[in-house]
Enzyme design. Sequence first.
Site, PDB file in Angstrom:
ATOM      1  N   SER A 163       0.820  -1.215   0.000  1.00 23.41           N
ATOM      2  CA  SER A 163       0.000   0.000   0.000  1.00 23.41           C
ATOM      3  C   SER A 163       0.856   1.268   0.000  1.00 23.41           C
ATOM      4  CB  SER A 163      -0.954  -0.034   1.190  1.00 23.41           C
ATOM      5  OG  SER A 163      -1.894   0.994   1.124  1.00 23.41           O
ATOM      6  N   THR A 208       1.303  -2.494  17.049  1.00 22.99           N
ATOM      7  CA  THR A 208       2.515  -3.098  16.482  1.00 22.99           C
ATOM      8  C   THR A 208       3.801  -2.782  17.229  1.00 22.99           C
ATOM      9  OG1 THR A 208       2.719  -1.204  14.994  1.00 22.99           O
ATOM     10  CG2 THR A 208       1.557  -3.154  14.151  1.00 22.99           C
TER      11      THR A 208
END
Length: 557
Positions: A67, A521
């Site tokens: 992306s 994350t």
Amino acid sequence: MNQKQRSILVELASRFPPPQGLRFSYGTSGFRTDASLLESTVFRVGILAALRSIQTASVIGLMITASHNEVLDNGVKVTDPSGGMLTQRWEPFADAIANASDPHSLIQLIDDFVKKENIQLDGAPSSEVLLGRDTRPSGKLLVSAAALGATSIMGTIANDMGILTTPQLHWMVRSKNKGIEATKNSYYDQFLVSYRLLLDCIPPGVCGNNMYEKLIVDCADGVGGEEIEKLKTRLSDLKIEARNTGVGVLNEGVGADFVQKEKIVPRGFGPSDFGARCASLDGDADRLVYFYVLSNSNKIHLVDGDKILTLFALFIKEQLGIINGAEDVKANNSYQTHLGVIQTAYANGASTDYLKQLGLEVVFTPTGVKYLHEKAAKYDIGIYFEANGHGTILFSETFLGWLDIRNNELLSTSRGSEQQKAALRLVATSKLINQAVGDALSGMLLVEAILRHWGWSIYRWNELYQDLPSRQLKVKVIDRTAVVTANAETVVVKPPGIQEAIDVETAKYPKGRCFVRPSGTEDVVRVYAEALTQELADSLAHSVARLVDQFLGSCGD
């Protein structure tokens, strides 16, 4: 699993040893990291996609993309039969097989999972996985690994669809499972027919929407560049100038993510574009933002995902009002449409207030497209967008069935009336928007059709409401899991006392709003603050960051 199948898997898995010292985690973006470390993971995700196809007796998609990440990264994610993301129930299995240390551990995990899910490998009907990739140089090698993984499950066909936008692959999977032709041509046919239908239904007397008829599109030097060029050849009623179409470095100083975060012009734009209507896609064309350049400056006015959502919500609300406004409430064709707008806590507070003032139902979910999409599917019409420009509109089958009947009734009783045109506009909107996933290309066409419908310039659109200034910060902490949130991540329930301290601090600021949430994350806590001025928003964010540090303890810079 029979012995022949087991031998095939062991032999092929031996060609793709996992990188040492890395642990992969499947999230909203799938798996994503440095492309040179991904071959083993992509091979294993190919196996997962084949198993998912067998279990669901449907076509599954596998997309190779990172992306908006830099060009050296890549990623892989799976598309479920609906065209949506892989069901969350399968994410732990994705993590497990990606991190299996050797072929035999991998086979054992697959064996256990196949038994648990009652997936019949022996004598199963043929399964199919559609493969796609963006323009990254690493994509071709990774697609080959994915194809080997998928076809290692006997009876599975892997169809390489070539270079695609991510939304195109999602649309193809959804279409194929509905028995619709799933090609690029059919993708454009559906959207362009619907776009032209919306233009044909523009009310009489609407003036041209602005003095700048041309739309300038920043294509992020990604796959969107090639697709915009194709789209241009089929659009006679919208002039598009495409920039950053692939000559430069992917996502480097360009793209929707850069424009939304930096709020300056992307590469290739400047003061000479003052006043022009501009749009920016991200690297795989699933995000869309608009902007216009300020006078004698490289700064921009950003028209982000919140404003796109608001435009769509206004348009749909207007059409529903026209259809229902003249209806006899006692008539059998009366239908109470449940329209919902779905946001996350990162949506600008001014947008939420504006939408609520319109009488719209606004609900919040935790951060992440999978949560937004799931909530939107509960409505007759569910509209969701993140500020970053990723979002879409979902129409329930029940609503579309009623709309089709209503449109046919109006065709026979009052063809050409505003009621009938409003019904037709909603039918066209449901076919123009990509209901599988956020899609910059279809979203852009819908924005352009609505602006033309109302005769609006980008300035008029941007004036719907004024964003509150905001600031986002990250605080490094020893253990991010110490922070537990509730109410769509807007309230901290652990550690005790921190939410009360945040509330006291926030109350000091006019129009103040602030929340904190753990990163998914990394060991950081994210702080978001809004206030009446940028100075106040900055001050609130830093004050709350200090509270996070006090309650959790910082691990330094």
